[in-house]
Design a protein around this motif. Sequence first.
Motif, PDB file in Angstrom:
ATOM      1  N   GLN A   1       0.833  -1.205   0.000  1.00 59.19           N
ATOM      2  CA  GLN A   1       0.000   0.000   0.000  1.00 59.19           C
ATOM      3  C   GLN A   1       0.871   1.260   0.000  1.00 59.19           C
ATOM      4  N   GLN A   2       1.952   1.225   0.792  1.00 62.90           N
ATOM      5  CA  GLN A   2       2.849   2.400   0.807  1.00 62.90           C
ATOM      6  C   GLN A   2       3.483   2.613  -0.568  1.00 62.90           C
TER       7      GLN A   2
ATOM      8  N   LYS B   1       2.112   1.808  -3.359  1.00 60.56           N
ATOM      9  CA  LYS B   1       1.041   2.323  -4.235  1.00 60.56           C
ATOM     10  C   LYS B   1       0.794   3.811  -3.999  1.00 60.56           C
ATOM     11  N   ASP B   2       1.102   4.280  -2.801  1.00 56.85           N
ATOM     12  CA  ASP B   2       0.876   5.695  -2.473  1.00 56.85           C
ATOM     13  C   ASP B   2       2.007   6.604  -2.954  1.00 56.85           C
ATOM     14  N   SER B   3       3.039   6.063  -3.553  1.00 53.86           N
ATOM     15  CA  SER B   3       4.205   6.880  -3.908  1.00 53.86           C
ATOM     16  C   SER B   3       3.930   7.769  -5.132  1.00 53.86           C
ATOM     17  N   GLU B   4       4.774   8.798  -5.269  1.00 55.20           N
ATOM     18  CA  GLU B   4       4.600   9.828  -6.308  1.00 55.20           C
ATOM     19  C   GLU B   4       4.414   9.261  -7.724  1.00 55.20           C
TER      20      GLU B   4
ATOM     21  N   SER C   1       6.671   2.016  -8.289  1.00 57.36           N
ATOM     22  CA  SER C   1       6.744   3.128  -7.328  1.00 57.36           C
ATOM     23  C   SER C   1       7.958   4.025  -7.567  1.00 57.36           C
TER      24      SER C   1
END
Length: 258
Positions: A25-26, A28-31, A129
């Motif tokens: 999830q982290q 997937k949250d990247s820039e 990512s």
Amino acid sequence: MNILDSIIQRKKEEISVAKSHISIQQLKDSEFFGKEKFSLKQNIKDKNGIIAEFKRKSPSKGIINNQSSPLEVVSAYENFGASGISILTDKDFFGGNFEDILNVRNHINIPILRKDFMVDEYQFYEAKSIGADVVLLIASCLSHQQVQEFTALAHELGMEVLLEIHTEEELNHFNLEIDLVGINNRNLKDFKVDLQHSVQLKNQLPKGVLSIAESGIYSIENFKYLTEQGFDGFLMGEYFMKNKNPDKAFEEFISNTI
Ligand SMILES: O=C(O)c1ccccc1NCC(=O)[C@H](O)[C@H](O)COP(=O)(O)O
């Protein structure tokens, strides 16, 4: 144990540590996760076919270049017409890291291949990512089923797949979803380079498949020979990186060949 076995063993340890620190999830949250991709498949057709590599060291050659700046080198690769960039992200055996991609991603507008040893789904989320457009699948490290599953995952995440083969048996790993097939001129078990062997394998690929000659292209003659044999693309690292100024070496190579 050969070098490839050692690399894969170490890679599995690294992945296990990475998973315990950063969740999918982290990643997937990247820039870069949602960013638009660049197509290597298209660029191989539209530009000079060269996938130029940033490479500091290798198991076969030791240190090749630990001075040059990734941004300076890959900017020249782009400016002088490369179809794509390959950046090694393996640390222990190739001296690479994720920052080498992260630090150049926003500055270049051609596809980036994350060059690593992909053996786990987690690495595909990592690749996305950090802004990679293409991933490498090495047939000798994967089963036929893994190649299919990893290709589907890469596509789902918006990345293309370069399947690397070196033997006739590995032709069985090909499936129609694969974007590009790389034929490694270098045997990764003993580092012998054999261009003839690659040409023979290339001639057994299904018609219409984009073929990339990989590794051990050490001279303009080698490049011209592989071009004449019908390869669509060329993955080259050491030839440029062994120079104090790989950017100049690339420019000179282009002016003498293309
Ligand atoms: O380059 C190596 O010694 C090597 C050893 C074991 C596994 C992979 C290896 N190379 C990775 C590559 O794919 C090459 O860096 C790439 O094809 C460019 O090759 P070259 O032009 O010969 O630097």
